[in-house]
Design a protein around this motif. Structure first.
Motif, short mmCIF file in Angstrom:
data_model
loop_
_atom_site.label_atom_id
_atom_site.label_comp_id
_atom_site.label_asym_id
_atom_site.label_seq_id
_atom_site.Cartn_x
_atom_site.Cartn_y
_atom_site.Cartn_z
N UNK A 74 0.84 -1.20 0.00
CA UNK A 74 0.00 0.00 0.00
C UNK A 74 0.87 1.25 0.00
N UNK A 75 0.45 2.24 -0.78
CA UNK A 75 1.22 3.47 -0.87
C UNK A 75 0.99 4.30 0.38
N UNK A 76 2.05 4.92 0.87
CA UNK A 76 1.94 5.77 2.04
C UNK A 76 1.27 7.07 1.62
N UNK A 77 0.38 7.57 2.47
CA UNK A 77 -0.37 8.78 2.16
C UNK A 77 0.57 9.97 2.16
N UNK A 78 0.54 10.73 1.10
CA UNK A 78 1.41 11.90 1.03
C UNK A 78 0.65 13.13 1.47
N UNK A 79 1.26 13.97 2.29
CA UNK A 79 0.57 15.17 2.76
C UNK A 79 0.41 16.19 1.64
N UNK A 80 -0.57 17.05 1.81
CA UNK A 80 -0.83 18.10 0.83
C UNK A 80 0.33 19.09 0.83
N UNK A 81 0.85 19.40 -0.31
CA UNK A 81 2.02 20.27 -0.42
C UNK A 81 1.76 21.67 0.12
N UNK A 82 0.53 22.16 0.01
CA UNK A 82 0.21 23.51 0.48
C UNK A 82 0.35 23.60 2.00
N UNK A 83 0.00 22.55 2.70
CA UNK A 83 0.12 22.56 4.15
C UNK A 83 1.57 22.39 4.59
N UNK A 84 2.36 21.70 3.79
CA UNK A 84 3.72 21.38 4.19
C UNK A 84 4.74 22.45 3.76
N UNK A 85 4.29 23.45 3.02
CA UNK A 85 5.19 24.50 2.57
C UNK A 85 5.61 25.35 3.78
N UNK A 86 6.92 25.52 4.02
CA UNK A 86 7.36 26.34 5.16
C UNK A 86 6.92 27.79 5.00
N UNK A 87 6.36 28.33 6.06
CA UNK A 87 5.88 29.71 6.08
C UNK A 87 6.66 30.48 7.15
N UNK A 88 6.93 31.74 6.86
CA UNK A 88 7.66 32.59 7.80
C UNK A 88 6.65 33.35 8.67
N UNK A 89 6.74 33.23 10.01
CA UNK A 89 5.79 33.93 10.87
C UNK A 89 6.14 35.41 11.03
N UNK A 90 5.12 36.21 11.31
CA UNK A 90 5.34 37.64 11.57
C UNK A 90 6.02 37.79 12.94
N UNK A 91 6.41 39.00 13.27
CA UNK A 91 7.10 39.25 14.54
C UNK A 91 6.20 38.91 15.73
N UNK A 92 4.91 39.25 15.64
CA UNK A 92 3.97 38.97 16.73
C UNK A 92 3.80 37.47 16.93
N UNK A 93 3.71 36.72 15.83
CA UNK A 93 3.56 35.27 15.92
C UNK A 93 4.87 34.60 16.33
N UNK A 94 5.99 35.18 15.90
CA UNK A 94 7.30 34.62 16.24
C UNK A 94 7.55 34.68 17.75
N UNK A 95 6.93 35.62 18.44
CA UNK A 95 7.08 35.71 19.90
C UNK A 95 6.45 34.49 20.58
N UNK A 96 5.53 33.83 19.93
CA UNK A 96 4.85 32.66 20.50
C UNK A 96 5.49 31.36 20.04
N UNK A 97 5.74 31.23 18.73
CA UNK A 97 6.18 29.93 18.19
C UNK A 97 7.64 29.88 17.79
N UNK A 98 8.31 31.00 17.74
CA UNK A 98 9.70 31.03 17.27
C UNK A 98 9.75 31.63 15.89
N UNK A 99 10.95 32.02 15.45
CA UNK A 99 11.06 32.74 14.18
C UNK A 99 11.47 31.87 13.00
N UNK A 100 11.59 30.55 13.18
CA UNK A 100 11.95 29.67 12.07
C UNK A 100 10.75 29.46 11.15
#
Length: 139
Positions: free
Chosen positions: A55-81
């Protein structure tokens, strides 16, 4: 003759004909249900050997897996990577649970602290509108 017939009819109406009655039928007493013998285990069926590809392993949707850069306000919560949207949401939930920001009565509502207020733009937000507000802070 007519009077004799009338008299016979009147007599028949007054005294109903006796019906032949049957003696009451006795119903047999209810018996306790018979105990069933323990069921025998069915012999294990041999699985048919298939020569199909694994059976083929389910591949995640590319749109969800694309790395996104958080804003400064969001980076204070989750980090800036840069990280995928799914990971951003997980990190925000970790922050909410760590700081006990989920409303005690209505668990769908999130009470914003100073950091979250910059993202939500209000004191309380629903968990369903939270992702929409977070997406505005991702590039």
């Amino acid at each position: 003759m007519a009077t004799a017939k009338k008299a016979a009819k009147k007599a028949a109406k007054k005294a109903p004909a006796k019906k032949a009655t049957k003696p009451p039928v006795k119903k047999p007493a209810k018996k306790a249900p018979a105990k069933k013998a323990p069921a025998k285990k069915a012999p294990a069926k041999k699985a048919a050997k298939k020569k199909a590809a694994p059976a083929k392993k389910r591949t995640p949707n590319a749109a969800f897996m694309k790395p996104m850069t958080p804003s400064a306000a969001l980076a204070a919560i989750i980090g800036d990577k840069a990280m995928p949207r799914t990971e951003v949401t997980k990190r925000v939930w970790e922050y909410i649970k760590k700081n006990k920001l989920q409303d005690a009565v209505n668990r769908r509502m999130i009470n914003a602290d100073a950091k979250l207020k910059e993202i939500f733009k209000k004191a309380q937000a629903s968990m369903f509108e939270m992702t929409k507000m977070i997406n505005a802070h991702l590039k």
